[in-house]
Design an enzyme around this catalytic site. Structure first.
Site, PDB file in Angstrom:
ATOM      1  N   ASP A  93      -0.095  -2.221  -8.723  1.00 31.26           N
ATOM      2  CA  ASP A  93      -1.223  -3.092  -8.974  1.00 31.26           C
ATOM      3  C   ASP A  93      -0.464  -4.274  -8.454  1.00 31.26           C
ATOM      4  O   ASP A  93       0.572  -4.711  -9.053  1.00 31.26           O
ATOM      5  CB  ASP A  93      -1.875  -2.909 -10.421  1.00 31.26           C
ATOM      6  CG  ASP A  93      -3.098  -4.122 -10.491  1.00 31.26           C
ATOM      7  OD1 ASP A  93      -3.978  -3.669  -9.630  1.00 31.26           O
ATOM      8  OD2 ASP A  93      -3.024  -4.940 -11.226  1.00 31.26           O
TER       9      ASP A  93
ATOM     10  N   GLU B 215      -0.074  -2.081  -3.644  1.00 33.68           N
ATOM     11  CA  GLU B 215      -1.288  -2.989  -3.621  1.00 33.68           C
ATOM     12  C   GLU B 215      -0.611  -4.223  -3.161  1.00 33.68           C
ATOM     13  O   GLU B 215      -0.401  -5.076  -3.996  1.00 33.68           O
ATOM     14  CB  GLU B 215      -2.247  -2.865  -4.630  1.00 33.68           C
ATOM     15  CG  GLU B 215      -3.573  -3.668  -4.399  1.00 33.68           C
ATOM     16  CD  GLU B 215      -3.934  -4.441  -5.607  1.00 33.68           C
ATOM     17  OE1 GLU B 215      -5.500  -4.934  -5.424  1.00 33.68           O
ATOM     18  OE2 GLU B 215      -3.255  -4.872  -6.349  1.00 33.68           O
TER      19      GLU B 215
END
Ligand code: NOJ
Length: 535
Positions: free
Chosen positions: A201, A275
């Protein structure tokens, strides 16, 4: 001969645990619910699942606010349930990718609680970005949170802490060796429990520069970073080059260390996907250099118009850029952060684009429910839970629409998702999209996905690159077709609203919607449709 790593050309199914299946009637999906339905996932024909966070969390940001990264939130089950899920997935031949959230913790993490108590200048505060207020009491700089509002919150003794997202998500200080050590422990923990990889993330956000400097245009920057704010492309691109907290060189050192950890496991191939929303696009390739991560998400198709030129540019550029570092691209049409593709571009278009993308080299991520052709759920403001809705005082509606739970079967809402009240309402109109209904309908999106994924497996895996047979011309108004060839397969997509005659040899394998008719020795490809032919 050494076989290609499993992740190179995988199809990966993203499960948002809260919205998949609820096994205990509390209205939220859970790990037992996922485990019980993994056969459905296997039968889709995917290679792996990616689980969005299920860790201990006060759930201020759908679990991306982690209070204990090495435990399971009781709402989702416990560690034994996680182990059972992983083992069952492996039994079914599915790999498991866990989400790791290294940019921030929840403010409920014991480190942050200790930092609050320990006070200014303490070792506890040094794990986060705590600074004194400016002499006039204002925050250390003028950055704006990605969820709206200031990216600083003040604690009782007057210091501020940095949070690029919600105030409940304090950013970690990656210059602190304790932060590094703790995340390495977390990686080992989940690998030892059996996972096969990680989705990282905000992978581009860990290292910050100029934390005490104001940005010359914080509001402009904040708008540029938000996909739902329209902006002149040149202005946006210029602003995106000035983000002081994303894509700093230091992040790559972290991933080089992580890569060594992944490679130290010799019983299986551990992979990681970043990401990383970075600009210019070429910067994304740095995350997938040989000694860093394995994949980086390509988000361009989440926003691309259903237009031949736009799609061609996105796809061609992604393949080319990745090739410069010997990596393969990734593709995603939907995820838990963006509008569902069927709502964004239309349901026929979404089917066509999925079929087009399944033929491409690289890995494809499928967001649970995408295979059913689900649209965004329609919600009242009183249903919304996304922090961006609250932090912008309702100006930004947020991402809840894409997170409405899956409809499984039966005649009435909540369609087997739960025996209780679903955490977001499921519209009665979703009856047509239930797994049960779509299983019975050979024309359904679910059938198309199963068929296409099995054809991809059979004919395309390991087939190398594509050759464009028809690519659109810049400046031309009549760009209707995109055609590429890969191995024995020719993939044609008609993005226009008019059926198009095409010269294509071979036998039709699959068409995303409508019927391919022969005409004058040619094939007629229906409007807004994609078809595969085999030589
Ligand atoms: C990206 C995640 O996908 C999103 O859901 C989350 O809100 C932010 N990172 C912050 O963790």
């Amino acid at each position: 001969m050494k076989s290609a790593p499993w992740w190179k050309e995988a199809t990966i199914y993203q499960i948002y645990p809260r919205s998949f299946v609820d096994s205990n009637g509390d209205g939220e999906g859970d790990l037992v619910g996922i485990t019980a339905n993994l056969e459905y996932v296997q039968q889709l024909g995917v290679d792996a699942i990616w689980l969005s966070p299920f860790y201990t969390s006060p759930n201020k940001d759908g679990g991306y606010d982690v209070a204990d990264p090495r435990d399971v939130d009781p709402r989702f089950g416990n560690l034994a349930d996680a182990k059972k899920l992983i083992d069952r997935a492996h039994e079914l031949g599915l790999r498991v990718i866990a989400d790791i959230v290294p940019n921030h913790f929840s403010d409920q993490h014991h480190w942050f609680q200790a930092a609050l108590k320990a006070g200014r200048g303490s070792a506890e505060r040094a794990r986060f970005h705590f600074y004194d207020a400016n002499p006039d009491g204002t925050p250390p700089n003028n950055w704006i949170s990605l969820f709206g509002g200031p990216s600083w919150s003040q604690v009782e003794d007057g210091q501020y802490y940095l949070h690029l997202f919600d105030s409940s998500q304090p950013d970690l200080n990656w210059e602190n060796p304790e932060v590094n050590a703790d995340f390495e422990k977390t990686l080992h923990f989940w690998i030892n429990l059996g996972v096969d990889g990680f989705r990282i993330d905000v992978a581009h956000g860990l290292v910050k520069e100029d934390v005490l400097k104001n940005h010359p245009d914080p509001q402009g920057l904040s708008n540029a970073l938000r996909l739902d704010v329209a902006m002149d492309a040149q202005a946006r691109n210029a602003l995106l080059l000035t983000v002081p907290y994303f894509d700093r060189q230091g992040v790559h050192e972290i991933y080089r260390k992580w890569r060594k950890i992944f490679d130290s496991y010799t019983d299986r191939q551990i992979m990681a996907v970043a990401e990383a929303w970075v600009h210019p696009p070429v910067n994304a390739t740095r995350y997938v250099r040989a000694d860093e991560l394995h994949q980086v998400f390509n988000f361009d198709l989440l926003t691309a118009e259903f237009d031949a030129l736009v799609l061609y540019d996105v796809i061609d550029r992604s393949i080319e850029l990745n090739a410069t570092v010997n990596a393969l691209p990734t593709w995603a049409l939907s995820n838990h952060d963006s509008p569902r593709v069927a709502s964004r571009i239309g349901s026929e278009q979404a089917r066509a684009l999925a079929l087009f993308v399944f033929g491409l080299p690289g890995s494809t991520y499928i967001f649970a429910g995408q295979e059913l052709g689900l649209p965004d759920g329609e919600l009242e403001d009183s249903d919304r839970q996304d922090p961006s809705f609250f932090r912008t005082k309702g100006k930004v509606k947020g991402r809840d629409g894409a997170r409405v739970p899956l409809p499984w079967g039966g005649d009435s809402t909540p369609f087997g998702f739960t025996t209780g009240k679903p955490w977001l309402p499921i519209s009665q109109s979703w009856q047509e999209f239930t797994v049960e209904n779509e299983n019975q309908n050979p024309k359904s999106s679910l059938h198309l996905y199963k068929n296409a994924l099995s054809l991809r497996q059979m004919h395309l895996t390991g087939q190398g690159g594509i050759e464009w047979i028809e690519s659109p011309q810049h400046g031309s108004k009549s760009n209707a077709l995109l055609i590429y060839k890969r191995g024995d397969i020719t993939v044609l997509m008609n993005v226009s609203d008019i059926a198009q005659e095409c010269d294509v040899d071979g036998k039709l394998l699959v068409v995303s919607s409508g019927v391919v008719d022969p005409h004058n020795g040619k094939k007629v490809i229906p409007a807004r449709s994609c078809a595969w032919f085999i030589a």
